[in-house]
Write an enzyme that holds these catalytic residues in place. Sequence first.
Site, short mmCIF file in Angstrom:
data_model
loop_
_atom_site.label_atom_id
_atom_site.label_comp_id
_atom_site.label_asym_id
_atom_site.label_seq_id
_atom_site.Cartn_x
_atom_site.Cartn_y
_atom_site.Cartn_z
CG HIS A 117 5.06 1.35 2.90
ND1 HIS A 117 4.52 2.49 2.35
CD2 HIS A 117 4.48 1.20 4.10
CE1 HIS A 117 3.66 3.01 3.20
NE2 HIS A 117 3.60 2.24 4.28
NE ARG A 129 2.99 6.73 9.27
CZ ARG A 129 1.87 6.05 9.01
NH1 ARG A 129 1.94 4.88 8.43
NH2 ARG A 129 0.70 6.55 9.32
CG HIS A 179 -0.13 0.20 2.52
ND1 HIS A 179 0.61 -0.81 3.08
CD2 HIS A 179 0.04 1.28 3.32
CE1 HIS A 179 1.19 -0.36 4.18
NE2 HIS A 179 0.88 0.91 4.35
CG ASP A 197 1.62 5.24 4.74
OD1 ASP A 197 1.18 4.08 4.90
OD2 ASP A 197 2.74 5.61 5.14
FE FE2 Z 1 1.97 2.25 5.68
#
Ligand code: FE2
Length: 314
Positions: free
Chosen positions: A290, A305, A140, A142
Amino acid sequence: MTVTVTNARPTTALREARVPEGGMHEGARTLRRLPDGWRERPYEHFELVPQACTIGAEVRGVDLSRPVGAALREELNRALLEWKVLFFRAQHLTSDQQRHFARHWGELETNPLLARGTDEEVVLFDKGDGATPTFENVWHADVTFRERPALGAVLQLREVPPSGGDTMWADMAAAYDNLPQEVKDRIDGATAVHDYIPGFARFYGPERLAPFQDLFPPVEHPVVRRHPETGRRMLFVNTSFTTRITGMEREESDRLLRYLFQQAHVPEYQVRFRWQPGDVAFWDNRATQHYAVNDYGPHRRVAERVAIAGDRPF
Ligand SMILES: [Fe+2]
């Protein structure tokens, strides 16, 4: 929302187009790393060590906890555009240092779906304790369900399992370059619907998801987006959030999307990173997908993140 697809074709033509059933074709691949018109230039502020053919490079000699001046920022940005994912070993940043570094690329994105407590900027991934399901092991990009999906993200691993827990990235410009011409003809100019529900319904119940429906209504993005800084064409549909191609019958849309999703699985477009504590990855979310490999249970893996707000894909 209705968008006219200028290159929509008759149903029969779509059925007749040859889409390899397994999603992959064997043989030579075009692996072009630099955008058109760019030439190879040395980096002056750091050493860059490539990790794969077109995607992923380790940057050595930069301390991300220190101020990033204009010249270094410029060169790191060029490296990001040329390599799509940058790795920085053993940085051990505080959350604030991580935020500060990411802000050199723009406003930070807040993510109410993933936020814990009041901090909506730093997303904590604490996995492997047996209590929290892992949901990042699907290819996917983000937040493509947003009107303006993230430009990029800066991820740091705080705790690393004894083995496993790697992250993989795929180069979606290479994925586009290698599509058969007839598939390119079908998707250039087409749009697709992105929706957070399918991606998040796997791990949140309807009561948790419902409040976000007004905040994140389904949105349409081009199936092939152009990179805003390099102009490069990139495949921009993903398994987590893309639900259908606009103006196409369901069966055909499903079949074509299945094929397009598979492109992220091609090893030649990928890089795989083995984490150590304190390592940082900075990826261009516009140009990559990723996959967080889920092979370390019952060990713990703790990551933080921050994401940088992006622009509307075109
Ligand atoms: Fe992700």
